[in-house]
Structure formats: C-alpha cells, structure tokens
Design a protein around this motif. Sequence first.
Motif, mmCIF file in Angstrom:
data_model
loop_
_atom_site.group_PDB
_atom_site.id
_atom_site.type_symbol
_atom_site.label_atom_id
_atom_site.label_comp_id
_atom_site.label_asym_id
_atom_site.label_seq_id
_atom_site.Cartn_x
_atom_site.Cartn_y
_atom_site.Cartn_z
ATOM 1 N N GLY A 93 0.791 -1.227 0.000
ATOM 2 C CA GLY A 93 0.000 0.000 0.000
ATOM 3 C C GLY A 93 0.816 1.266 0.000
ATOM 4 O O GLY A 93 0.459 2.240 -0.674
ATOM 5 N N ASP A 100 3.621 -3.218 -5.144
ATOM 6 C CA ASP A 100 2.200 -3.505 -4.967
ATOM 7 C C ASP A 100 1.743 -4.562 -5.960
ATOM 8 O O ASP A 100 1.009 -5.501 -5.606
ATOM 9 C CB ASP A 100 1.395 -2.219 -5.143
ATOM 10 N N ARG A 150 -3.301 -3.018 3.267
ATOM 11 C CA ARG A 150 -2.961 -2.334 2.012
ATOM 12 C C ARG A 150 -3.930 -1.194 1.743
ATOM 13 O O ARG A 150 -3.515 -0.078 1.389
ATOM 14 C CB ARG A 150 -2.993 -3.334 0.852
#
Length: 268
Positions: A93, A100, A150
């Motif tokens: 995140g 990611d 996240r």
Amino acid sequence: MKLNRQLAIGAILGFLIISMSVLSYIWVPHDYNHIDNSKRLQPPSSEHILGTDNFGRDVFSRIMAGGRYSLILAFCTVAAAAGIGCLLGLFAGYLGKTTDEVIMRIIDTINSFPGIVLALLMTAIIEKKDLALFFALLILFVPSFTRIIRTGAMQYKNAAFIHAEKIIGAGFFRITFIHILPNLAPSLFSAFVIGLSNAILAESAMSYLGMGIQPPHPSWGRILFESQAWFFNAPWSSLAPGFVIMVTVFAFHLLGEGLRRKFGGQNG
C-alpha cells in the motif's frame, strides 16, 4: 448511546468459551482420555453431564480439553497471518507500483487455491499433521489481512500528517509502523477477532476430515469425527461438540462485528 448488542453478546459467549478451555488446564470432571468400556455410550447424567462416547470417555471433559487445542491453534494461526499480512500490506500500500503489483499477484494466486487442496499439499509435505494444518491455515488467512492493511496504507500515505513526517526526514519504517499502522489498529483488531471464528471453523472442518489435530490430543473437530458413526446410538456425543463449535464461531463473529461497528462510529 445504544448498547452494542453484538459486542456484548459476543464478549459474554467468548469469555465463557475461553474460560472453559483455560479451566481445563487445571481441572476437568474426568480424565478426558480414560477409556472405560463399561460406560460406553451412556446418556447424559449427573456423573457425565454430556454423556460418554464409544470408548466410555466423558464427552464434557473432552470438549473442555479440546477447546484448548482448537483455540490455541486458531489464535496462533491468525496472529501469524496478521503479522505477515501487516508487513505485506504496508509494503504494497505505501510503496505501490511494482511492489504492490508483485505482492497482490501473489495474494491473488494464494486465493485461487481451495483450502482443502492446500491442506492436502501441506499434509503431503509435512508429516506432522498439526503443523501442516497450521501452515495451511496461515497461508489461507494472510490474503485477507494483507488487503485490509494495504487499503488503509493507501488511504493514509497521502495524508497531511504523513507529508509532515516526510518533511522532517522520517523514513519508511517510522512512517508505516509508527504512524500508519496504529491508525489501522481498530480495523486490524476487528478482522483478527473475526479471523478467529473462521480459523476455528476451518480447524474443525480439517480435523473432522482427519487432517488436523491428532490423537491423543482432542479437538472439537476430531471429537465430532470420532462420534459421527454413533450418531443414532448416542446423538449427544456428536451434538455436543457441534453445538460448541457453532456457539464459538457465532461468539467471535458477533464480537468482531461489534468491534467493527464500535470503531466505525456506529451504534448497535
């Protein structure tokens, strides 16, 4: 302010279940592994309040002792999954982009595996079934915690207080673990408690299929598996562990939902 009924009921039921399991370390009505063929399949009575099983063992004592193994496995699994999920979620995140993408593709791959297939794979790799079940459930629960953290990290990484920290020279670990993660603690705690209910249900299902906690250690799923053949002769030996599993899952689910509503600023 209205009473948060979900939180109250879940906390009461959870406290009773945990207390019963903890008590089994110091006291049980009977030796839960003692076999007495003269007392096979006895109905509930003053001596055996939930009757006996096909080996003459006290069902209530086995349920008390089984709780300690089922709950410990569930707690350790969810705690480990939450820890790994926090790390992966914060990296995915906050860093974004390639990091990611790689982490979320791994998470998607894990989600594509059915739980039973993963459990069979772990059992084939690891001889000790208790440990195999732990790793199977651990892998299954990591994705949910990763997604929660996240999402939160993506929400907070552009906040004003994070920019202020960057200006004074704060690094990645200080920003994520000192500032972002504490703000996600309420959501994480709620997900942790709900995860316990899912872990207990999964452990019971796996143990029922013979891929979980093994004798001589009892677990609720194992007790249910051993008593299924005698359901019509001694229904109490099957109904009792099934009822405890249902109540425990219900309690932790209510508790988790109650915490989510409380932290979300809603009243129950």
